[in-house]
Scaffold this motif. Structure first.
Motif, mmCIF file in Angstrom:
data_model
loop_
_atom_site.group_PDB
_atom_site.id
_atom_site.type_symbol
_atom_site.label_atom_id
_atom_site.label_comp_id
_atom_site.label_asym_id
_atom_site.label_seq_id
_atom_site.Cartn_x
_atom_site.Cartn_y
_atom_site.Cartn_z
ATOM 1 N N ARG A 94 -7.113 8.605 -0.688
ATOM 2 C CA ARG A 94 -5.923 9.454 -0.750
ATOM 3 C C ARG A 94 -4.926 8.943 0.277
ATOM 4 O O ARG A 94 -5.242 8.081 1.099
ATOM 5 C CB ARG A 94 -6.296 10.919 -0.472
ATOM 6 C CG ARG A 94 -7.396 11.400 -1.421
ATOM 7 C CD ARG A 94 -7.976 12.739 -1.054
ATOM 8 N NE ARG A 94 -9.173 12.994 -1.838
ATOM 9 C CZ ARG A 94 -9.842 14.126 -1.832
ATOM 10 N NH1 ARG A 94 -9.447 15.132 -1.077
ATOM 11 N NH2 ARG A 94 -10.928 14.265 -2.569
ATOM 12 N N ASN A 95 -3.691 9.453 0.250
ATOM 13 C CA ASN A 95 -2.704 9.037 1.235
ATOM 14 C C ASN A 95 -1.660 10.130 1.427
ATOM 15 O O ASN A 95 -1.640 11.118 0.702
ATOM 16 C CB ASN A 95 -2.049 7.714 0.827
ATOM 17 C CG ASN A 95 -1.287 7.821 -0.488
ATOM 18 O OD1 ASN A 95 -0.320 8.565 -0.593
ATOM 19 N ND2 ASN A 95 -1.735 7.071 -1.503
ATOM 20 N N THR A 96 -0.801 9.921 2.408
ATOM 21 C CA THR A 96 0.229 10.914 2.741
ATOM 22 C C THR A 96 1.613 10.474 2.277
ATOM 23 O O THR A 96 2.618 11.079 2.672
ATOM 24 C CB THR A 96 0.259 11.169 4.261
ATOM 25 O OG1 THR A 96 0.636 9.962 4.935
ATOM 26 C CG2 THR A 96 -1.098 11.617 4.760
ATOM 27 N N CYS A 97 1.674 9.429 1.467
ATOM 28 C CA CYS A 97 2.963 8.876 1.048
ATOM 29 C C CYS A 97 3.818 9.882 0.288
ATOM 30 O O CYS A 97 5.044 9.947 0.472
ATOM 31 C CB CYS A 97 2.735 7.637 0.183
ATOM 32 S SG CYS A 97 2.010 6.246 1.064
ATOM 33 N N THR B 92 -4.761 4.044 7.846
ATOM 34 C CA THR B 92 -6.074 4.623 7.583
ATOM 35 C C THR B 92 -6.923 4.350 8.808
ATOM 36 O O THR B 92 -7.231 3.195 9.103
ATOM 37 C CB THR B 92 -6.735 3.988 6.346
ATOM 38 O OG1 THR B 92 -5.860 4.110 5.229
ATOM 39 C CG2 THR B 92 -8.058 4.657 6.038
ATOM 40 N N TYR C 207 -11.147 8.543 1.932
ATOM 41 C CA TYR C 207 -10.241 7.387 2.005
ATOM 42 C C TYR C 207 -9.281 7.278 0.831
ATOM 43 O O TYR C 207 -8.128 6.886 0.998
ATOM 44 C CB TYR C 207 -11.055 6.083 2.089
ATOM 45 C CG TYR C 207 -10.172 4.861 1.925
ATOM 46 C CD1 TYR C 207 -9.290 4.510 2.937
ATOM 47 C CD2 TYR C 207 -10.179 4.136 0.745
ATOM 48 C CE1 TYR C 207 -8.446 3.423 2.789
ATOM 49 C CE2 TYR C 207 -9.344 3.053 0.586
ATOM 50 C CZ TYR C 207 -8.477 2.698 1.609
ATOM 51 O OH TYR C 207 -7.641 1.631 1.458
ATOM 52 N N THR D 120 1.645 2.451 5.806
ATOM 53 C CA THR D 120 0.500 3.337 5.643
ATOM 54 C C THR D 120 -0.502 3.113 6.768
ATOM 55 O O THR D 120 -0.540 2.049 7.393
ATOM 56 C CB THR D 120 -0.210 3.073 4.311
ATOM 57 O OG1 THR D 120 -0.521 1.675 4.240
ATOM 58 C CG2 THR D 120 0.653 3.460 3.134
ATOM 59 N N THR E 13 0.801 -1.227 0.000
ATOM 60 C CA THR E 13 0.000 0.000 0.000
ATOM 61 C C THR E 13 0.836 1.282 0.000
ATOM 62 O O THR E 13 0.291 2.362 -0.177
ATOM 63 C CB THR E 13 -0.913 0.025 1.239
ATOM 64 O OG1 THR E 13 -0.096 -0.108 2.421
ATOM 65 C CG2 THR E 13 -1.921 -1.119 1.192
ATOM 66 N N GLY E 14 2.165 1.158 0.188
ATOM 67 C CA GLY E 14 2.988 2.351 0.307
ATOM 68 C C GLY E 14 3.894 2.620 -0.871
ATOM 69 O O GLY E 14 4.953 3.247 -0.722
ATOM 70 N N PHE F 161 1.413 8.023 7.342
ATOM 71 C CA PHE F 161 2.503 7.149 6.904
ATOM 72 C C PHE F 161 3.696 7.449 7.784
ATOM 73 O O PHE F 161 3.976 8.620 8.101
ATOM 74 C CB PHE F 161 2.871 7.386 5.441
ATOM 75 C CG PHE F 161 3.922 6.420 4.934
ATOM 76 C CD1 PHE F 161 3.548 5.239 4.308
ATOM 77 C CD2 PHE F 161 5.271 6.674 5.102
ATOM 78 C CE1 PHE F 161 4.501 4.330 3.854
ATOM 79 C CE2 PHE F 161 6.229 5.787 4.649
ATOM 80 C CZ PHE F 161 5.847 4.601 4.024
ATOM 81 N N LEU G 113 -5.450 9.827 7.797
ATOM 82 C CA LEU G 113 -4.480 9.075 7.000
ATOM 83 C C LEU G 113 -3.064 9.412 7.458
ATOM 84 O O LEU G 113 -2.774 10.561 7.797
ATOM 85 C CB LEU G 113 -4.636 9.419 5.515
ATOM 86 C CG LEU G 113 -6.018 9.235 4.907
ATOM 87 C CD1 LEU G 113 -6.004 9.608 3.423
ATOM 88 C CD2 LEU G 113 -6.520 7.802 5.079
#
Length: 534
Positions: free
Chosen positions: A512-515, A469, A510, A467, A452-453, A488, A486
């Motif tokens: 989206r992410n902070t990677c 959530t 959901y 990651t 997921t990362g 990481f 969210l």
């Protein structure tokens, strides 16, 4: 006999009281501000310092035209004349502040006006050369030079010094007597301190975090850059930011670093703690398999993974890489047990304050395992039903990144150059079976390379991380639907520096992410500190 008795009363019994009253009637006492200690970053750049200023005061009994004097003061000092009229017309006193800690050039302009009854004192004023950069870390001081928030408050006792005292003689109607200084005790300056913060890196982190919160569509966010080998906090920030130089518009939540002072449910970044505990106990390896149904039933609830999938069998490495809630829950239940997980959470320091030198640090929240229902037991394995601070989870990842299982106390203070006092911080062995660290790190690398990362990968480096959530509760205590916190957290294994970076953004959709934010911060740090892959 009456006359003798009265003389004894006046000259002996009440002599001290009358002497004090007489002294008070002919003197005025003013406190002299000390120079507050300068705060430097790790490279010697000035973050906060005192500069020369002027305090303007008046003797209201000498002022014959209050309105005209107030208008002339407002013309130089700014604001409406009514602001100054109150001080100028104060009754029953010969001393009142007009305006404190005025810039020297403004003080000189007022002095050039030659206004009757207006006087001046040399003073000190706190300035912050970088404005809002690191403003939350540094904090605020009041008009008297006392720390109010941040490190200005935490280290107030050594920064503020000791005030001096000036007692001036005055004649009839409060007129000052030229050269009539009765007491002149100089102020004692405060001590300087040097922080672990790199102000240039701090600026980059703040800018990138703010952009990330905006791009992701979150409400607020936090970021931490932490040296796992020493405990030094290189940069730390939480939106919205604070400018100690401008108090005209301080946003709610801006006066503290929420990465230190606020709890949150970490979500899947906590799975690393569950896997570390199982690997330490020797209960699993990366290749241990688990049959993962579509969902688990627990009490009246159902637990499922974030992404829809069919029933399948996964290895432990795949469970972590794909961030399977079901797989994590079953692995802990079948191998370590919830009591064993609870003990390791406490050992890892994920329920206690870190001891960071910053006011208002949050502690974790975790009920005793004896009270856990089945649903709570499952939830804790993947970071729900437990609360901690971003700094607490960053410290735990630091013990993994160091390769030694040692967690250092996160801190800002690294030196007191004024006194030469040595500054030391505690460290603790939190991962007892260090043989678990290498396979766990490999599994975290798998999260970035195959799981997921993927967008967290830093070009030219092996990247490890996880990651997260997490659902969050509203004011009623119910989890909000379709919105998440969210995050990481990760590091660069096999590199010449063991920096750990956490990035979290709250209240976002959901998908989206902070990677990307993590990747950019670590890329900047790698370049700035010339970090090489071993």
């Amino acid at each position: 006999m009456l006359l003798v008795g009265r003389l004894v009363q006046l000259q002996i019994i009440l002599a001290d009281d009358y002497s004090t009253q007489a002294a008070n009637s002919r003197t005025v006492s003013v406190e002299l501000s000390p120079r507050r200690g300068t705060i430097y970053d790790r490279n010697g750049k000035v973050l906060a310092s005192d500069v020369q200023a002027t305090t303007i005061y008046c003797n209201p009994k000498e002022i014959t035209d209050v309105k005209s004097t107030a208008e002339k003061l407002a013309g130089v000092l700014g604001g409406d004349a009514s602001i100054y009229e109150g001080a100028l017309s104060t009754e029953n006193t010969t001393f009142a502040y007009v305006k404190r800690k005025v810039d020297q050039d403004k003080g000189e302009e007022v002095q050039a006006l030659g206004l009757d009854g207006i006087y001046f004192l040399d003073d000190m004023k706190r300035v912050y050369p970088y404005g809002s950069i690191a403003g939350q870390i540094l904090g605020l001081v009041d008009v008297d030079g006392n720390g109010q928030t941040g490190l200005e408050l935490y280290y107030d006792s050594i920064l503020k010094g000791e005030p001096g005292k000036l007692v001036l003689q005055q004649g009839a109607y409060g007129m000052p007597i030229p050269g009539g200084t009765e007491v002149d005790e100089p102020a004692k300056d405060g001590q300087d301190i040097i922080l672990s913060i790199d102000i240039d890196m701090q600026q980059y982190v703040e800018e990138r975090l703010a952009k990330g919160v905006s791009d992701i569509g979150g409400e607020d966010g936090s970021a931490v850059l932490y040296d796992a080998d020493s405990g030094d906090i290189i940069a730390i920030a939480s939106t919205p930011y604070l400018d100690p130089s401008d108090r005209s518009n301080i946003e709610e939540g801006a006066t503290s670093v929420k990465a230190i002072t606020t709890q949150f449910e970490p979500g899947s970044i906590f799975k690393t703690a569950s896997f570390c505990a199982m690997l330490e106990a020797g209960d699993i390896t990366a290749q241990t398999t688990v049959d993962c149904p579509v969902y688990l039933e627990a009490d009246e609830y159902k637990i499922s993974d974030a992404h829809e999938r069919a029933a399948t069998t996964m290895t432990a490495a795949e469970v972590l890489a794909q961030s399977s809630n079901v797989g994590t829950s079953l692995l802990v239940q079948q191998h370590l047990g919830f009591n064993g997980l609870y003990d390791k959470i406490r050992k890892y320091g994920l329920n206690d304050a870190t001891g960071v030198d910053y006011p208002g640090e949050a502690e974790g929240y975790l009920t005793n395992v004896s009270t856990w229902s089945l649903i709570q037991s499952y939830n804790v394995t993947f970071g729900q039903g437990i609360s901690l601070s971003p700094l607490m989870i960053t410290r735990f990842y630091g013990a993994i990144a160091s390769g030694a299982g040692v967690a250092h106390t996160p801190h800002f203070l690294i030196s007191k150059p004024s006194s030469g006092e040595e500054v030391t911080w505690n460290s603790e062995q939190i991962i007892d079976n260090t043989d678990a660290i290498a396979p766990l790190t490999d599994m975290l690398v798998g999260v970035v390379e195959n799981g997921t990362g993927k967008t967290a990968a830093v070009e030219g480096y092996t990247t490890a991380g996880k990651t997260g959530t997490a659902e969050y509760a509203d004011d009623t205590g119910s989890y909000v639907k379709d919105m998440y916190n969210l995050d990481f957290v990760g590091f660069l294994p096999n590199a010449t520096s063991n920096l750990v970076c956490f990035v979290g953004v709250n209240h976002v959709p959901y998908d989206r992410n902070t990677c990307e934010v993590f990747k950019d911060i670590m890329t900047e740090a790698s370049s700035r500190y010339k970090i090489a892959q071993k």
